[in-house]
Design a protein around this motif. Structure first.
Motif, mmCIF file in Angstrom:
data_model
loop_
_atom_site.group_PDB
_atom_site.id
_atom_site.type_symbol
_atom_site.label_atom_id
_atom_site.label_comp_id
_atom_site.label_asym_id
_atom_site.label_seq_id
_atom_site.Cartn_x
_atom_site.Cartn_y
_atom_site.Cartn_z
ATOM 1 N N UNK A 1 56.918 -21.488 -14.696
ATOM 2 C CA UNK A 1 55.705 -22.271 -14.906
ATOM 3 C C UNK A 1 54.955 -21.821 -16.160
ATOM 4 N N UNK A 2 54.865 -20.514 -16.358
ATOM 5 C CA UNK A 2 54.181 -20.017 -17.567
ATOM 6 C C UNK A 2 54.885 -20.514 -18.827
ATOM 7 N N UNK A 3 56.227 -20.506 -18.800
ATOM 8 C CA UNK A 3 56.979 -21.003 -19.956
ATOM 9 C C UNK A 3 56.708 -22.483 -20.189
ATOM 10 N N UNK B 1 54.487 -29.782 -16.126
ATOM 11 C CA UNK B 1 55.122 -28.490 -15.873
ATOM 12 C C UNK B 1 55.462 -28.337 -14.400
ATOM 13 N N UNK B 2 54.526 -28.747 -13.548
ATOM 14 C CA UNK B 2 54.765 -28.656 -12.109
ATOM 15 C C UNK B 2 55.908 -29.565 -11.687
ATOM 16 N N UNK C 1 61.368 -26.992 -4.586
ATOM 17 C CA UNK C 1 60.161 -26.765 -3.801
ATOM 18 C C UNK C 1 59.294 -28.017 -3.774
ATOM 19 N N UNK C 2 58.438 -28.160 -2.778
ATOM 20 C CA UNK C 2 57.549 -29.326 -2.715
ATOM 21 C C UNK C 2 56.656 -29.419 -3.958
ATOM 22 N N UNK D 1 49.948 -26.801 -7.184
ATOM 23 C CA UNK D 1 48.826 -25.910 -6.883
ATOM 24 C C UNK D 1 49.010 -24.567 -7.581
ATOM 25 N N UNK D 2 50.249 -24.067 -7.610
ATOM 26 C CA UNK D 2 50.503 -22.787 -8.281
ATOM 27 C C UNK D 2 50.367 -22.943 -9.793
ATOM 28 N N UNK D 3 50.845 -24.057 -10.341
ATOM 29 C CA UNK D 3 50.722 -24.299 -11.783
ATOM 30 C C UNK D 3 49.254 -24.383 -12.192
#
Length: 326
Positions: A282-284, A294-295, A304-305, A311-313
């Motif tokens: 995700x950082x990349x 990105x997500x 993954x969902x 949410x993590x991105x």
């Protein structure tokens, strides 16, 4: 849970009829044994064997004999146990489909002095079994609820697994559908990213085991230590210890039978976890893409969902923004 009884359903039905007839005769002939073990309790949760009937405790058998009535997940299953113990008491069904409707009447009966023992088909009541609604209603009514502890499949599997025994997290049954199951696993993966390091435990139905293990391998990584515990305390008890990926492949080729508990070990201290790998990806991607794009790319790549990855991105994007403002 007790697959042993399902292998002899005719015997269980006969036992149920015998036990009901005996309970009727006993009820018309005499009162139950004096309730010396009950104290002030109106409801006692009685753990029963998870397979081997010899695992019933002396106190549990005494409480069942002293109860005014026994609340059962399946009266046929409980009748087999009572027949083995030589106990004749009235039984009443209490299961997922009638518990909400029956709880108020049962609480009224307890207020009037009736003492109930609550059992599930096997193991400890309420743990992936009915009884929670009734216990809540009894507590809210000011009644005393107690327990006679005993067998529990999740804990037996944990102690035999060879995985770290604590901390552990028991998650009941995984969702039956693959999409919901992966999303539930992704939530636990996010908890690991936040610092959770625990052995994870689920019960699973045999016809869903291969799909569940495949999803575990996809979400947590194929190399994570895992264990499948099957038919605990029974004749064909089996514990298979391997990686999540290897277990998924094995049970895809060899369909399982019986009662099953699945355990997943915590991520290795020295290895990069799937959560850390997701963060790196995700950082990349956030270096050249919007949060949404990105997500989307990371979710497609990881399986993954999308909602969980987004949410993590979003959180990583905020962390990057905060860092650049300092």
């Amino acid at each position: 849970m007790n697959d042993e009884a399902s292998e002899s359903s005719d015997e269980a039905v006969v036992a149920a009829d015998m036990c009901r007839d005996g309970a009727d005769r006993a009820g018309s002939r005499s009162e139950p044994e004096p309730k010396s073990d009950w104290g002030s309790a109106s409801l006692i949760l009685v753990a029963t064997p998870i397979g081997n009937l010899g695992d019933i405790t002396v106190r549990a058998a005494r409480l069942l004999a002293q109860a005014d009535a026994i609340l059962c997940e399946d009266t046929r299953m409980t009748a087999r146990l009572l027949l083995h113990l030589g106990i004749q008491r009235p039984m009443q069904p209490l299961h997922d489909h009638n518990e909400a409707a029956r709880s108020a009447a049962l609480v009224d009966a307890m207020r009037a002095g009736t003492r109930f023992a609550l059992v599930s088909d096997a193991g400890t009541p309420l743990v992936s079994d009915p009884g929670y609604r009734l216990v809540r209603a009894a507590i809210e009514a000011g009644l005393t609820v107690s327990a006679a502890p005993g067998a529990n499949a999740a804990l037996v599997a944990l102690t035999l697994s060879g995985l770290p025994p604590h901390p552990y997290l028991f998650a009941g049954f995984a969702p039956p559908r693959a999409a919901a199951r992966r999303e539930a696993f992704a939530v636990l993966l996010a908890a690991e990213q936040a610092g959770l390091r625990a052995t994870l435990i689920w019960h699973e139905a045999p016809h869903r085991l291969d799909g569940m293990l495949a999803d575990l391998a996809a979400v947590f990584g194929a190399t994570r230590e895992a264990v499948v515990a099957r038919e605990l305390t029974k004749r064909f008890e089996e514990l298979r210890r391997d990686t999540a990926g290897a277990l998924a492949a094995h049970y895809a080729a060899h369909p399982a039978r019986g009662e099953i508990t699945v355990l997943l070990g915590p991520p290795a201290e020295t290895a990069q976890t799937p959560a850390a790998a997701l963060d790196d990806e995700l950082r990349r991607l956030l270096g050249t893409h919007s949060v949404k794009d990105a997500a989307g790319l990371a979710a497609t790549a990881s399986g993954l969902p999308r909602r969980v990855v987004y949410a993590r991105a979003l959180e990583l994007s905020r962390q990057q923004a905060d860092a650049s403002d300092r």
